[in-house]
Write an enzyme that holds these catalytic residues in place. Structure first.
Site, PDB file in Angstrom:
ATOM      1  N   GLN A  27       1.056  -0.951  -0.038  1.00 61.29           N
ATOM      2  CA  GLN A  27       0.125   0.030  -0.016  1.00 61.29           C
ATOM      3  C   GLN A  27       0.981   1.476   0.263  1.00 61.29           C
ATOM      4  OE1 GLN A  27      -2.136   0.243   3.297  1.00 61.29           O
ATOM      5  NE2 GLN A  27      -3.491   2.646   2.634  1.00 61.29           N
ATOM      6  N   ASP A  49       5.932  -6.336  13.901  1.00 63.87           N
ATOM      7  CA  ASP A  49       5.674  -7.717  13.528  1.00 63.87           C
ATOM      8  C   ASP A  49       5.994  -8.127  11.842  1.00 63.87           C
ATOM      9  OD1 ASP A  49       4.119 -10.160  14.099  1.00 63.87           O
ATOM     10  OD2 ASP A  49       3.022  -9.556  12.796  1.00 63.87           O
ATOM     11  N   TYR A  54       3.851 -11.768   3.666  1.00 61.30           N
ATOM     12  CA  TYR A  54       3.610 -10.309   3.461  1.00 61.30           C
ATOM     13  C   TYR A  54       3.691 -10.080   2.315  1.00 61.30           C
ATOM     14  CZ  TYR A  54       1.414 -10.942   8.402  1.00 61.30           C
ATOM     15  OH  TYR A  54       0.616 -10.518   9.663  1.00 61.30           O
ATOM     16  N   SER A 152      -0.589 -19.089  15.512  1.00 58.99           N
ATOM     17  CA  SER A 152      -1.237 -17.668  14.727  1.00 58.99           C
ATOM     18  C   SER A 152      -2.125 -18.328  15.326  1.00 58.99           C
ATOM     19  CB  SER A 152      -0.730 -16.733  14.475  1.00 58.99           C
ATOM     20  OG  SER A 152      -1.873 -16.224  13.987  1.00 58.99           O
ATOM     21  N   PRO A 207      -6.364  -4.602  16.253  1.00 59.29           N
ATOM     22  CA  PRO A 207      -7.240  -4.030  17.257  1.00 59.29           C
ATOM     23  C   PRO A 207      -7.811  -3.140  16.857  1.00 59.29           C
ATOM     24  CG  PRO A 207      -4.605  -3.273  17.965  1.00 59.29           C
ATOM     25  CD  PRO A 207      -5.233  -4.351  16.139  1.00 59.29           C
ATOM     26  N   LYS A 216     -12.849   6.440  11.350  1.00 57.09           N
ATOM     27  CA  LYS A 216     -12.580   7.695  10.577  1.00 57.09           C
ATOM     28  C   LYS A 216     -14.027   7.009   9.524  1.00 57.09           C
ATOM     29  CE  LYS A 216      -8.678   5.452   7.850  1.00 57.09           C
ATOM     30  NZ  LYS A 216      -7.760   5.308   8.379  1.00 57.09           N
TER      31      LYS A 216
HETATM   32  P1  NDP Z   1      -5.063  -2.137  13.014  1.00 53.03           P
HETATM   33  O1  NDP Z   1      -6.362  -2.506  13.128  1.00 53.03           O
HETATM   34  O2  NDP Z   1      -4.415  -1.635  13.633  1.00 53.03           O
HETATM   35  O3  NDP Z   1      -5.662  -0.863  11.576  1.00 53.03           O
HETATM   36  C1  NDP Z   1      -4.429  -0.632  11.186  1.00 53.03           C
HETATM   37  C2  NDP Z   1      -4.537   0.322   9.872  1.00 53.03           C
HETATM   38  O4  NDP Z   1      -5.753   1.526  10.095  1.00 53.03           O
HETATM   39  C3  NDP Z   1      -3.610   1.261   9.567  1.00 53.03           C
HETATM   40  O5  NDP Z   1      -2.566   0.603   8.972  1.00 53.03           O
HETATM   41  C4  NDP Z   1      -4.469   2.074   8.563  1.00 53.03           C
HETATM   42  O6  NDP Z   1      -5.071   2.436   7.547  1.00 53.03           O
HETATM   43  C5  NDP Z   1      -5.707   2.659  10.168  1.00 53.03           C
HETATM   44  N1  NDP Z   1      -5.077   3.048  11.313  1.00 53.03           N
HETATM   45  C6  NDP Z   1      -4.492   3.235  12.331  1.00 53.03           C
HETATM   46  N2  NDP Z   1      -3.555   4.228  13.198  1.00 53.03           N
HETATM   47  C7  NDP Z   1      -5.439   4.934  12.467  1.00 53.03           C
HETATM   48  C8  NDP Z   1      -5.188   6.198  12.959  1.00 53.03           C
HETATM   49  N3  NDP Z   1      -4.539   7.061  14.131  1.00 53.03           N
HETATM   50  N4  NDP Z   1      -5.974   6.990  12.778  1.00 53.03           N
HETATM   51  C9  NDP Z   1      -6.896   6.852  11.206  1.00 53.03           C
HETATM   52  N5  NDP Z   1      -6.140   5.438  11.239  1.00 53.03           N
HETATM   53  C10 NDP Z   1      -5.445   4.643  11.719  1.00 53.03           C
HETATM   54  O7  NDP Z   1      -4.466  -3.275  12.159  1.00 53.03           O
HETATM   55  P2  NDP Z   1      -3.729  -4.255  11.182  1.00 53.03           P
HETATM   56  O8  NDP Z   1      -5.231  -4.938  10.638  1.00 53.03           O
HETATM   57  O9  NDP Z   1      -2.741  -3.866  10.360  1.00 53.03           O
HETATM   58  O10 NDP Z   1      -2.515  -5.385  11.364  1.00 53.03           O
HETATM   59  C11 NDP Z   1      -2.061  -5.258  12.555  1.00 53.03           C
HETATM   60  C12 NDP Z   1      -1.040  -6.287  12.735  1.00 53.03           C
HETATM   61  O11 NDP Z   1      -1.484  -7.214  12.589  1.00 53.03           O
HETATM   62  C13 NDP Z   1      -0.318  -6.508  11.404  1.00 53.03           C
HETATM   63  O12 NDP Z   1       0.418  -5.686  10.938  1.00 53.03           O
HETATM   64  C14 NDP Z   1       0.486  -7.773  11.021  1.00 53.03           C
HETATM   65  O13 NDP Z   1       1.415  -7.741  11.659  1.00 53.03           O
HETATM   66  C15 NDP Z   1      -0.525  -8.039  12.674  1.00 53.03           C
HETATM   67  N6  NDP Z   1      -2.009  -9.703  11.357  1.00 53.03           N
HETATM   68  C16 NDP Z   1      -1.337 -10.571  12.024  1.00 53.03           C
HETATM   69  C17 NDP Z   1      -2.826 -11.493  10.841  1.00 53.03           C
HETATM   70  C18 NDP Z   1      -2.749 -13.041  11.200  1.00 53.03           C
HETATM   71  O14 NDP Z   1      -2.749 -14.125  10.691  1.00 53.03           O
HETATM   72  N7  NDP Z   1      -1.410 -13.430  12.042  1.00 53.03           N
HETATM   73  C19 NDP Z   1      -3.690 -10.840  10.295  1.00 53.03           C
HETATM   74  C20 NDP Z   1      -3.679  -9.840   9.905  1.00 53.03           C
HETATM   75  C21 NDP Z   1      -2.727  -9.074  10.441  1.00 53.03           C
HETATM   76  P3  NDP Z   1      -5.060   3.206   6.579  1.00 53.03           P
HETATM   77  O15 NDP Z   1      -4.398   4.186   7.028  1.00 53.03           O
HETATM   78  O16 NDP Z   1      -4.671   2.926   5.317  1.00 53.03           O
HETATM   79  O17 NDP Z   1      -6.592   3.559   6.445  1.00 53.03           O
END
Ligand code: NDP
Length: 321
Positions: A27, A49, A54, A152, A207, A216
């Site tokens: 992205q 992590d 990925y 996981s 989370p 948002k």
């Molecule tokens: P989150 O739920 O934290 O979502 C993160 C996304 O939310 C960001 O990329 C951004 O996306 C948006 N965001 C973050 N901070 C803000 C903010 N302050 N204000 C507004 N938007 C915000 O977690 P992810 O889904 O990214 O997952 C986190 C991590 O978990 C991954 O990187 C990976 O390490 C792990 N993971 C593990 C999996 C597994 O199967 N074990 C599966 C999935 C994830 P944007 O700005 O593009 O909208």
């Protein structure tokens, strides 16, 4: 930034971890990825992590390059094995000895590191004997290529069987990495009680429900420019189940609760998962450095019981459990 122990081990990790799924090598451009890693380090995050799969290996490369000049002893690096990176041959998936041994070598090469702190089984492999998987992980640890082993999305029974075999092999599983947020609570009834008994922590993904709990995304409104929901590399697809008007309306009911605590919505979402003492860290993603700077303020926040109940009430119809 507060630290927590990972499982029943001596390893301390930051209670907010920076995760690079969907962002690094995909992205966002590499300079933005590097700026996000810098923002994480500046805010006191030392735990990162990633996974081999990925962006087909690119996420590990980008993270490794962004951390190349850091002192290795001051970082905790997590990666994972299960899915194929590149060619999808018969032995490129799962938790066979062959795939684990080749997997760790590939990850270390891409990260340009001598070892990872935590090596995780990205899913449970129903086809490979668990004895073989655990034996291979024991050898990875003995070889010094990973210091600790986690899993996981394993269920309670899988955690029990895995921990028993790990102890027989002379080590212990320290973590499980499940999806967990105020909207997604599947681990609460069985996985968390089993993990507590076994000395296993949760390191929880999404989370913020992929950004939905940031508030948002508004019901009936256009998608915010540059958000995951508009990311055609994959993000738009993974987030779409959450982009439902009822869910989005219920999420807006959290705004007064966040205001009362003096938090932003993203901070409230991260603080919520950290209220659970079986959660060692929240794996938080970011597509820009300002998000990282905002999110880290969730560390150390205590949410009073009555406001935890108010969150349950606001989200109740949309919670998956
Ligand atoms: P989150 O739920 O934290 O979502 C993160 C996304 O939310 C960001 O990329 C951004 O996306 C948006 N965001 C973050 N901070 C803000 C903010 N302050 N204000 C507004 N938007 C915000 O977690 P992810 O889904 O990214 O997952 C986190 C991590 O978990 C991954 O990187 C990976 O390490 C792990 N993971 C593990 C999996 C597994 O199967 N074990 C599966 C999935 C994830 P944007 O700005 O593009 O909208």
């Amino acid at each position: 930034m507060d630290y927590r122990y990972l499982g029943r081990s001596g390893l301390k990790i930051t209670e907010i971890t920076y995760g690079n799924w969907l962002t690094h090598g995909s992205q966002v451009e590499n300079d933005v990825a590097t700026a996000c890693v810098r923002a994480a380090l500046d805010a006191g995050i030392t735990t990162f992590d990633t996974a081999d799969v990925y962006a087909n290996g690119k996420a590990e490369e980008v993270l490794g390059a962004a951390l190349a000049s850091e002192r290795r002893e001051s970082l905790e690096i997590f990666t994972k094995v299960y899915w194929p990176v590149g060619p999808k041959g018969p032995n490129d998936t799962g938790l066979s000895r062959k795939h684990i041994m080749e997997g760790i070598n590939g990850s270390l090469r891409r990260l340009n590191m001598d070892y990872v702190d935590l090596y995780q089984a990205h899913r449970f492999d129903h086809e490979t004997p668990l004895e073989e998987t655990i034996g291979a992980f024991a050898d990875v640890v003995r070889a010094g290529k990973a210091l600790y082993i986690g899993v996981s999305e394993w269920n309670a029974e899988q955690l029990h069987r895995g921990q028993l075999l790990a102890r027989e092999a002379g080590f212990a599983l320290v973590s499980n990495q499940p999806q967990y947020s105020a909207l997604w609570r599947v681990i609460e009834p069985e996985v968390i009680p089993a993990a507590k008994e076994l000395g296993i922590s949760q390191v929880v993904w999404s989370p913020m429900a992929q950004g939905v709990l940031s508030g948002k995304y508004l019901p009936g409104a256009p998608l915010p420019a540059g958000s995951r929901a508009t990311d055609e590399h994959g993000g738009a697809n993974t987030i779409k189940a959450y982009l439902d008007d009822t869910i989005l309306s219920n999420v807006q009911k959290l705004r007064p609760i966040a205001d009362e605590l003096g938090l932003t919505m993203p901070q409230l979402a991260i603080a919520w998962v950290l209220q659970n003492d079986n959660v060692a860290t929240a794996l938080v993603g970011a597509s820009r450095p300002e998000q990282v700077a905002e999110n880290v303020a969730a560390s150390g926040v205590k949410i009073p019981v009555e406001l935890m109940s108010a969150i349950d009430e606001a989200l109740a119809p949309s919670i998956v459990n």
